[in-house]
Design an enzyme around this catalytic site. Structure first.
Site, PDB file in Angstrom:
ATOM      1  N   ASP A   1       0.807  -1.216   0.000  1.00 34.54           N
ATOM      2  CA  ASP A   1       0.000   0.000   0.000  1.00 34.54           C
ATOM      3  C   ASP A   1       0.840   1.265   0.000  1.00 34.54           C
ATOM      4  O   ASP A   1       0.323   2.356  -0.228  1.00 34.54           O
ATOM      5  CB  ASP A   1      -0.855   0.025   1.275  1.00 34.54           C
ATOM      6  CG  ASP A   1      -2.225  -0.568   1.053  1.00 34.54           C
ATOM      7  OD1 ASP A   1      -2.721  -0.499  -0.070  1.00 34.54           O
ATOM      8  OD2 ASP A   1      -2.793  -1.098   2.024  1.00 34.54           O
ATOM      9  N   CYS A   2       2.095   1.123   0.321  1.00 32.38           N
ATOM     10  CA  CYS A   2       2.951   2.305   0.490  1.00 32.38           C
ATOM     11  C   CYS A   2       3.826   2.579  -0.715  1.00 32.38           C
ATOM     12  O   CYS A   2       4.610   3.517  -0.713  1.00 32.38           O
ATOM     13  CB  CYS A   2       3.799   2.133   1.748  1.00 32.38           C
ATOM     14  SG  CYS A   2       2.756   1.996   3.188  1.00 32.38           S
TER      15      CYS A   2
END
Ligand code: BGC
Ligand code: NOJ
Length: 811
Positions: A483-484
């Site tokens: 997600d990062c």
């Protein structure tokens, strides 16, 4: 250092000091009423939705830590104490907390009195029961003042912790006999209320917090307990609580039992009131009556144990390795069920106010619980699929109460669609229930757009196939599993979302990881199509998969490992030429699991690079070297200080990918070495360093770049649970359900001489004895099923109800 021990016979973790490095919690409830409970009786309850139906209040991130909970105060002469030590923190003569499967038992002793607080949420009922047993072990008569106490939350916990101008005026209660009814907002749109009760008339009560604690009092020193007792206060606004006072006389050797309950009731709208302003308590009274008989609590406990016996019996291991057996048979499966119930909503790190159900998270969680509750897995798959868009992309999250996609987060996480194939494939392999593919499921929660589930899978595959970038690799969108890694975000302003800011549909940034997924789950898709005799479509899909293998081996290969991605400028992410972030764990795990480069050597080289560059004594870190400054073009990953979370933390979720990948290559020693390094039971003795619960996985352990190397965070709600269970049960122990049979293909340490797995599958029970006298790391040389030799290593499904004896000899 340890703070307790495992009691495997009782399936409990026994905590022997209240001063654990962090609160160590348990989850009670598995249907609608849930309670998080710490080893000192901290925690909170909610009904179905941790944000919208919060029943008791909890202050996250507060000091002292873990302030609110299910407290019982005991006043014995001048001494005030709690069976769980908190919040008064009077030193106890004896303390113990047993966290079991769906229940917890706290026991404290002080000055000759032993108090046992047993808590559980019964099957099929919406309440938390607390049984308190007090025993006088001293030689004199004891006069005890006992005060149960909870602080009530005004339902929507987000509103409750922010909208004080309103909420200080809305709180309402009713007191009736031994029960306190919480009815805030019941006068208007709510048809539900909560209530606290005791099974005996109290000698006093308070429902206004300032009366019980004192205006400037604290839970550590309640005015009523330390001073003049309860005052009979009725809360009007401010902070409603439920507190009671029970005066008990205990002769030497005498004991007494009290039952406290916390229930949730819904009334039909037309039956809300008994008379104007007075709550209709019929259903509450029926609930209290169900537990009025002292035997009812024991019956509820027995029923809970029976439920867990049933759930866990689907996969049981006997390996002679105590720590392994306890992880596989008890705690890993337990954690998988908790992730099923909670997704990522409520833990001591997830406030219950934030995320709903994640599309990718829920699909992966399925991999860990489908064998225990296939019917509920089926329902879950259909719920998830209904949040998919007609083009195959998906809402990234949905809300459990409404089951609707979450608009604020939207879509554009380009790994999401393929996880639907992964979850459905696991369900098909487990159950053989092909009818699920015919179920009509909405697109975008719109019944007018409903199509069979098979069509959803097709669109998942097609979405990825048709969203490729300049190298022919899948476009990453807002992020993939990581997600990062926000390659299309470019956020420069504090507070912006890293995921949803910026041009998500970037036409350049590509993910090698999704390329690996496309091969892995594309193969599953091909198998499904072939099973359905859709040969032409299967052939075409196979060609797409084969092409992706080649793309990953060319554009995705860096020379000694798989690259991670290409950024929005087409620059390599995760290559030897990068300044930082040269190698990432995710594509090594996923691409090798998918079989990419197994025959041509890249797979082995990639795993060797992982071992050389990412291994640490506490697990495999996500990347190296860690990013030391914020990089606009990479996003949130570089926002974390080195060694934490996605920036080179030991992200436990993808360690089992390496286990599966090593098993793919037949490396039994290495696969198990990776498995045990993060397995909670194996690291119990470094609980002082690890700090989170030694019976469950945490999302992250600080990596070697962090000052707190080895310290874990975000315990309980993580995809690690499902993936480690998959890696140990299917890749290492090698009992793998396939579409047409049960594959027996262990990949174990050479020194392991064998084991037995009892596996319930499609209604039959398989007792699988693996003989590894040969000391092999992989390979089954002979297989017999009920005494008859079977070629290969696939056991065809047996008749439901039958028990099948399997002998597999490795060599
Ligand atoms: C975390 C990720 C998580 C994401 C959810 C990030 O801050 O580092 O682990 O997946 O938030 O939006
Ligand atoms: C936690 C999130 O819940 C999950 O969806 C994501 O894959 C990992 N963090 C990695 O970023």
């Amino acid at each position: 250092m340890q703070y307790g021990y495992f009691d495997d016979a009782r399936r409990e973790y026994v905590i022997t000091t209240p001063r654990t490095p962090l609160p160590w919690i348990n989850y009670l409830g598995s249907e609608a009423f849930f309670t998080l409970l710490s080893n000192t009786a901290g925690g909170y309850s909610f009904y179905k939705d941790a944000r919208l139906r919060r029943i008791t209040r909890y202050r996250y991130n507060a000091s002292p830590l873990d302030g609110e909970g299910f407290r019982v105060y005991i006043r014995d002469g001048e001494t005030v104490w709690n069976p769980g030590w908190q919040p008064v923190q009077t030193e106890l003569d004896r303390y113990q907390c047993r966290h079991g499967l769906g229940y917890s038992v706290l026991e404290g002793a002080k000055n000759g009195v032993t108090a046992t607080q047993e808590l559980l949420v019964p099957n099929g009922d919406d309440c938390l029961l607390t049984r308190l047993t007090l025993r006088n072990d001293s030689s004199g008569t004891k006069r005890l003042e006992v005060f149960p106490y909870i602080e009530i939350c005004l339902w929507d916990t987000m509103d409750d912790s922010s909208n004080f101008q309103r909420n200080f005026s809305t709180g309402e209660v009713e007191v009736c006999g031994a029960a306190v009814y919480h009815k805030t907002e019941y006068r208007e749109r709510r048809d539900h209320f909560a209530f606290f009760w005791a099974d005996r008339e109290p000698d006093g009560f308070d429902t206004a917090r300032e009366a019980f604690l004192g205006v400037y009092g604290s839970p550590a020193r309640p005015r009523a307990v330390f001073g003049g007792g309860c005052t009979g206060s009725i809360a009007h606004g401010w902070q409603p609580v439920a507190a009671q006072q029970h005066t008990l006389l205990l002769p030497p050797g005498g004991s007494v039992r009290l039952l406290f309950g916390l229930g949730y009731i819904e009334n039909p709208r037309e039956e809300k009131w008994e008379r104007p302003g007075v709550v209709n308590k019929t259903r509450a009274e029926a609930m209290m009556a169900r537990y009025a008989d002292p035997a009812a609590f024991d019956a509820a406990m027995d029923a809970l144990r029976a439920r867990w016996d049933g759930l866990l019996s689907a996969y049981q291991l006997c390996s002679g390795e105590e720590k392994l057996d306890r992880m596989v048979n008890i705690w890993n499966q337990y954690q998988c069920m908790v992730t099923f119930n909670m997704s990522r909503s409520a833990s001591y790190f997830e406030s219950g106010m934030g995320r709903g159900m994640g599309f990718r998270d829920s699909c992966q969680d399925l991999l860990g619980f489908v064998h225990m509750i296939p019917e509920r897995a089926r329902e879950r798959i259909l719920d998830i699929a209904a949040t998919q868009f007609p083009d195959g992309s998906a809402y990234h999250q949905y809300q459990p109460l409404t089951k609707k996609g979450n608009l604020a987060v939207g879509s554009g996480f380009n790994d999401d669609p393929l996880w639907l194939i992964a979850g459905t494939d696991a369900y098909l392999r487990e159950t053989g229930d092909w009818s699920i593919l015919d179920e009509r499921v909405d697109f975008d929660n719109d019944p007018a757009l409903a199509r069979p589930l098979l069509e959803h899978l097709r669109r998942s595959f097609d979405y990825t196939r048709t969203h490729l970038g300049p190298h022919g690799l899948p476009l990453i969108g807002r992020a993939d599993w990581n997600d990062c890694l926000n390659l299309n975000c470019f956020s420069e302003h504090p507070g912006e979302s890293f995921q949803t800011t910026g041009p998500s549909e970037g036409p350049v940034a590509e993910s090698v990881f999704i390329g690996g997924m496309f091969v892995q789950y594309g193969r599953a898709w091909v198998d499904i199509l072939r099973h359905l005799a859709l040969e032409a479509e299967a052939d075409a899909a196979q060609r797409d998969v084969d092409a992706m293998v080649q793309t990953v081996l060319s554009a995705g290969w860096d020379g000694a490992w798989f690259r991670r991605a290409y950024d929005a400028e087409g620059r390599v992410v995760g290559g030897a030429a990068c300044e930082e972030g040269q190698i990432f764990i995710e594509p090594q795990g996923m691409c090798v699991m998918a079989g990419i480069g197994v025959e041509t050597g890249e797979a082995a080289a990639a795993l060797k690079s992982v071992e050389e560059r990412l291994d640490t004594k506490y697990g495999i870190v996500l990347l190296q070297p860690a990013y030391t400054r914020y990089r606009l073009e990479l996003g949130e990953i570089s926002s974390y200080p080195p060694g934490y979370k996605e920036n080179a933390g030991i992200f436990c979720h993808n360690n089992p990918w390496i286990v599966c990948a090593e098993a793919e290559l037949g490396h039994g020693d290495r696969a198990f070495a990776v498995y045990r390094r993060t397995a909670p039971a194996y690291i119990e003795d470094i609980s002082d360093i690890h700090r989170t619960e030694p019976y469950v996985y945490s999302q992250m352990i600080a990596g070697r770049d962090a000052p707190s190397f080895g310290e874990a965070k975000n315990s309980w709600l993580t995809g690690t649970a499902a993936w480690t269970f998959l890696s140990i049960s299917q890749a290492i122990l090698g009992v793998k359900p396939e579409l047409d049979g049960l594959r027996i293909n262990p990949c174990i340490p050479g020194k392991c001489r064998g084991f037995t797995v009892t596996r319930r599958w499609r209604g039959a029970t398989y007792r699988i004895h693996v003989d590894n006298t040969a000391g092999a790391e992989h390979g089954v040389v002979s297989l017999t099923v009920d005494g008859a030799a079977v070629p290969g290593n696939l056991i065809p499904p047996a008749a439901p109800g039958s028990t099948v004896e399997v002998e597999a000899v490795m060599g």
